[in-house]
Scaffold this motif. Structure first.
Motif, PDB file in Angstrom:
ATOM      1  N   LEU A   1       4.958  19.251   0.269  1.00 47.45           N
ATOM      2  CA  LEU A   1       4.804  18.071  -0.572  1.00 47.45           C
ATOM      3  C   LEU A   1       6.072  17.217  -0.535  1.00 47.45           C
ATOM      4  CD1 LEU A   1       2.948  16.536  -2.526  1.00 47.45           C
ATOM      5  CD2 LEU A   1       3.848  17.978  -4.368  1.00 47.45           C
ATOM      6  N   LYS A   2       7.217  17.883  -0.536  1.00 45.77           N
ATOM      7  CA  LYS A   2       8.502  17.176  -0.477  1.00 45.77           C
ATOM      8  C   LYS A   2       8.648  16.431   0.848  1.00 45.77           C
ATOM      9  CE  LYS A   2      13.071  18.284  -2.005  1.00 45.77           C
ATOM     10  NZ  LYS A   2      14.050  19.372  -2.220  1.00 45.77           N
ATOM     11  N   THR A   3       8.238  17.068   1.937  1.00 42.89           N
ATOM     12  CA  THR A   3       8.288  16.427   3.253  1.00 42.89           C
ATOM     13  C   THR A   3       7.414  15.178   3.269  1.00 42.89           C
ATOM     14  OG1 THR A   3       8.759  18.514   4.368  1.00 42.89           O
ATOM     15  CG2 THR A   3       7.804  16.768   5.718  1.00 42.89           C
ATOM     16  N   HIS A   4       6.233  15.273   2.711  1.00 37.51           N
ATOM     17  CA  HIS A   4       5.322  14.130   2.631  1.00 37.51           C
ATOM     18  C   HIS A   4       5.929  13.015   1.771  1.00 37.51           C
ATOM     19  CE1 HIS A   4       1.640  11.797   2.267  1.00 37.51           C
ATOM     20  NE2 HIS A   4       1.750  11.879   0.952  1.00 37.51           N
ATOM     21  N   TYR A   5       6.514  13.394   0.660  1.00 39.29           N
ATOM     22  CA  TYR A   5       7.124  12.441  -0.269  1.00 39.29           C
ATOM     23  C   TYR A   5       8.266  11.683   0.413  1.00 39.29           C
ATOM     24  CZ  TYR A   5       9.206  10.881  -4.741  1.00 39.29           C
ATOM     25  OH  TYR A   5       9.715  10.147  -5.782  1.00 39.29           O
ATOM     26  N   ILE A   6       9.132  12.397   1.089  1.00 40.52           N
ATOM     27  CA  ILE A   6      10.265  11.764   1.777  1.00 40.52           C
ATOM     28  C   ILE A   6       9.776  10.894   2.933  1.00 40.52           C
ATOM     29  CG2 ILE A   6      12.324  12.210   3.175  1.00 40.52           C
ATOM     30  CD1 ILE A   6      12.827  14.658   1.331  1.00 40.52           C
ATOM     31  N   ALA A   7       8.771  11.358   3.670  1.00 37.81           N
ATOM     32  CA  ALA A   7       8.221  10.559   4.768  1.00 37.81           C
ATOM     33  C   ALA A   7       7.611   9.258   4.247  1.00 37.81           C
ATOM     34  CB  ALA A   7       7.176  11.368   5.539  1.00 37.81           C
ATOM     35  N   THR A   8       6.946   9.326   3.115  1.00 42.54           N
ATOM     36  CA  THR A   8       6.368   8.121   2.519  1.00 42.54           C
ATOM     37  C   THR A   8       7.483   7.174   2.085  1.00 42.54           C
ATOM     38  OG1 THR A   8       4.443   9.389   1.789  1.00 42.54           O
ATOM     39  CG2 THR A   8       4.788   7.244   0.750  1.00 42.54           C
TER      40      THR A   8
ATOM     41  N   TYR B   1       0.827  -1.194   0.000  1.00 43.35           N
ATOM     42  CA  TYR B   1       0.000   0.000   0.000  1.00 43.35           C
ATOM     43  C   TYR B   1       0.874   1.261   0.000  1.00 43.35           C
ATOM     44  CZ  TYR B   1      -3.207   3.556   1.698  1.00 43.35           C
ATOM     45  OH  TYR B   1      -3.928   4.705   1.851  1.00 43.35           O
ATOM     46  N   GLN B   2       1.831   1.319   0.905  1.00 37.86           N
ATOM     47  CA  GLN B   2       2.724   2.480   0.994  1.00 37.86           C
ATOM     48  C   GLN B   2       3.537   2.661  -0.279  1.00 37.86           C
ATOM     49  OE1 GLN B   2       3.024   4.862   3.408  1.00 37.86           O
ATOM     50  NE2 GLN B   2       1.272   3.908   4.400  1.00 37.86           N
ATOM     51  N   LEU B   3       4.046   1.571  -0.814  1.00 42.82           N
ATOM     52  CA  LEU B   3       4.828   1.629  -2.052  1.00 42.82           C
ATOM     53  C   LEU B   3       3.961   2.122  -3.206  1.00 42.82           C
ATOM     54  CD1 LEU B   3       7.466   1.136  -3.566  1.00 42.82           C
ATOM     55  CD2 LEU B   3       6.773  -1.258  -3.821  1.00 42.82           C
ATOM     56  N   GLY B   4       2.731   1.660  -3.271  1.00 40.58           N
ATOM     57  CA  GLY B   4       1.812   2.126  -4.306  1.00 40.58           C
ATOM     58  C   GLY B   4       1.543   3.624  -4.189  1.00 40.58           C
ATOM     59  N   GLY B   5       1.395   4.106  -2.948  1.00 39.95           N
ATOM     60  CA  GLY B   5       1.184   5.539  -2.731  1.00 39.95           C
ATOM     61  C   GLY B   5       2.384   6.356  -3.163  1.00 39.95           C
ATOM     62  N   LEU B   6       3.569   5.859  -2.853  1.00 42.21           N
ATOM     63  CA  LEU B   6       4.789   6.551  -3.262  1.00 42.21           C
ATOM     64  C   LEU B   6       4.899   6.583  -4.784  1.00 42.21           C
ATOM     65  CD1 LEU B   6       7.515   7.861  -2.413  1.00 42.21           C
ATOM     66  CD2 LEU B   6       8.486   5.546  -2.431  1.00 42.21           C
ATOM     67  N   GLY B   7       4.621   5.460  -5.418  1.00 43.74           N
ATOM     68  CA  GLY B   7       4.681   5.399  -6.873  1.00 43.74           C
ATOM     69  C   GLY B   7       3.651   6.305  -7.531  1.00 43.74           C
ATOM     70  N   GLN B   8       2.452   6.358  -6.968  1.00 44.89           N
ATOM     71  CA  GLN B   8       1.414   7.231  -7.527  1.00 44.89           C
ATOM     72  C   GLN B   8       1.798   8.694  -7.380  1.00 44.89           C
ATOM     73  OE1 GLN B   8      -1.504   6.338  -9.293  1.00 44.89           O
ATOM     74  NE2 GLN B   8      -1.220   8.501  -9.775  1.00 44.89           N
ATOM     75  N   LEU B   9       2.350   9.049  -6.230  1.00 46.54           N
ATOM     76  CA  LEU B   9       2.762  10.440  -6.032  1.00 46.54           C
ATOM     77  C   LEU B   9       3.867  10.813  -7.021  1.00 46.54           C
ATOM     78  CD1 LEU B   9       2.591  13.126  -4.643  1.00 46.54           C
ATOM     79  CD2 LEU B   9       3.942  12.191  -2.755  1.00 46.54           C
ATOM     80  N   GLU B  10       4.822   9.923  -7.221  1.00 48.30           N
ATOM     81  CA  GLU B  10       5.874  10.217  -8.189  1.00 48.30           C
ATOM     82  C   GLU B  10       5.286  10.373  -9.594  1.00 48.30           C
ATOM     83  OE1 GLU B  10       9.997   8.591 -10.137  1.00 48.30           O
ATOM     84  OE2 GLU B  10       9.336   7.725  -8.246  1.00 48.30           O
ATOM     85  N   ASN B  11       4.372   9.501  -9.945  1.00 48.04           N
ATOM     86  CA  ASN B  11       3.716   9.606 -11.243  1.00 48.04           C
ATOM     87  C   ASN B  11       2.996  10.949 -11.374  1.00 48.04           C
ATOM     88  OD1 ASN B  11       0.984   9.126 -12.881  1.00 48.04           O
ATOM     89  ND2 ASN B  11       2.605   7.840 -13.739  1.00 48.04           N
ATOM     90  N   ASP B  12       2.334  11.380 -10.318  1.00 52.89           N
ATOM     91  CA  ASP B  12       1.638  12.670 -10.337  1.00 52.89           C
ATOM     92  C   ASP B  12       2.609  13.832 -10.511  1.00 52.89           C
ATOM     93  OD1 ASP B  12      -0.757  11.331 -10.003  1.00 52.89           O
ATOM     94  OD2 ASP B  12      -0.912  11.790  -7.857  1.00 52.89           O
ATOM     95  N   LEU B  13       3.808  13.714  -9.944  1.00 50.54           N
ATOM     96  CA  LEU B  13       4.810  14.770 -10.104  1.00 50.54           C
ATOM     97  C   LEU B  13       5.211  14.907 -11.565  1.00 50.54           C
ATOM     98  CD1 LEU B  13       7.136  14.014  -7.051  1.00 50.54           C
ATOM     99  CD2 LEU B  13       5.406  15.821  -7.233  1.00 50.54           C
ATOM    100  N   PHE B  14       5.446  13.780 -12.203  1.00 46.09           N
ATOM    101  CA  PHE B  14       5.888  13.814 -13.591  1.00 46.09           C
ATOM    102  C   PHE B  14       4.756  14.144 -14.564  1.00 46.09           C
ATOM    103  CE2 PHE B  14       9.582  11.719 -11.798  1.00 46.09           C
ATOM    104  CZ  PHE B  14      10.602  12.323 -12.503  1.00 46.09           C
ATOM    105  N   ASP B  15       3.519  13.988 -14.125  1.00 43.10           N
ATOM    106  CA  ASP B  15       2.364  14.278 -14.983  1.00 43.10           C
ATOM    107  C   ASP B  15       1.678  15.596 -14.658  1.00 43.10           C
ATOM    108  OD1 ASP B  15       2.711  11.932 -16.374  1.00 43.10           O
ATOM    109  OD2 ASP B  15       1.101  10.843 -15.360  1.00 43.10           O
ATOM    110  N   ILE B  16       2.276  16.425 -13.829  1.00 41.00           N
ATOM    111  CA  ILE B  16       1.593  17.624 -13.355  1.00 41.00           C
ATOM    112  C   ILE B  16       1.152  18.547 -14.496  1.00 41.00           C
ATOM    113  CG2 ILE B  16       3.648  19.027 -12.919  1.00 41.00           C
ATOM    114  CD1 ILE B  16       2.239  19.951 -10.311  1.00 41.00           C
ATOM    115  N   TYR B  17       1.964  18.693 -15.510  1.00 45.01           N
ATOM    116  CA  TYR B  17       1.597  19.570 -16.625  1.00 45.01           C
ATOM    117  C   TYR B  17       0.357  19.027 -17.340  1.00 45.01           C
ATOM    118  CZ  TYR B  17       1.863  22.152 -21.016  1.00 45.01           C
ATOM    119  OH  TYR B  17       1.566  22.939 -22.101  1.00 45.01           O
TER     120      TYR B  17
END
Length: 133
Positions: free
Chosen positions: A37-44, A1-17
């Protein structure tokens, strides 16, 4: 679950435009302060590493997998750094609607971004002692 959340957040970063253009709401498109957002990303990321350490898989496999996760996380940090620069250009508030494509698309094929990713990988690896186990 946590790994999926991290992967989704990274995908959202690269797809922001793209997400901004299509009106898709994500943590990245709704963020107003990239530092939070960076703090949340690193914590995840740290939570994922902690969970990897707690598995019963052999230590060598856990280390390899944790390094892969950290390498992927380091790419997202390059993106977040780019967004922090954009935020600074707009009075300290992140506003994706105010930025052009160049400011929102993080090109990981650029040699400078590859080096930045390696730098973040080394920092995550060394400063948090993820792989000393």
């Amino acid at each position: 679950y946590q790994l999926g959340g991290l992967g989704q957040l990274e995908n959202d970063l690269f797809d922001i435009y793209k997400d901004r253009k299509e009106g898709i709401q994500t943590l990245a498109t709704r963020a107003t302060h990239i530092g939070e957002l960076k703090t949340h990303y690193i914590a995840t990321h740290n939570k994922v590493i902690s969970l990897i350490q707690q598995t019963s898989y052999p230590a060598s496999g856990r280390k390899k997998f944790a390094r892969i996760v950290t390498l992927l996380t380091s790419r997202g940090l390059v993106c977040l750094d780019q967004f922090q620069c954009a935020q600074q250009s707009s009075g300290g508030i992140f506003n994706p609607a105010a930025y052009n494509r160049e400011q929102l698309v993080c090109d990981m094929g650029k040699p400078t971004n590859i080096l930045r990713s390696v730098h973040h990988f080394a920092k995550l690896n060394n400063s948090q002692g993820h792989f000393s186990w």
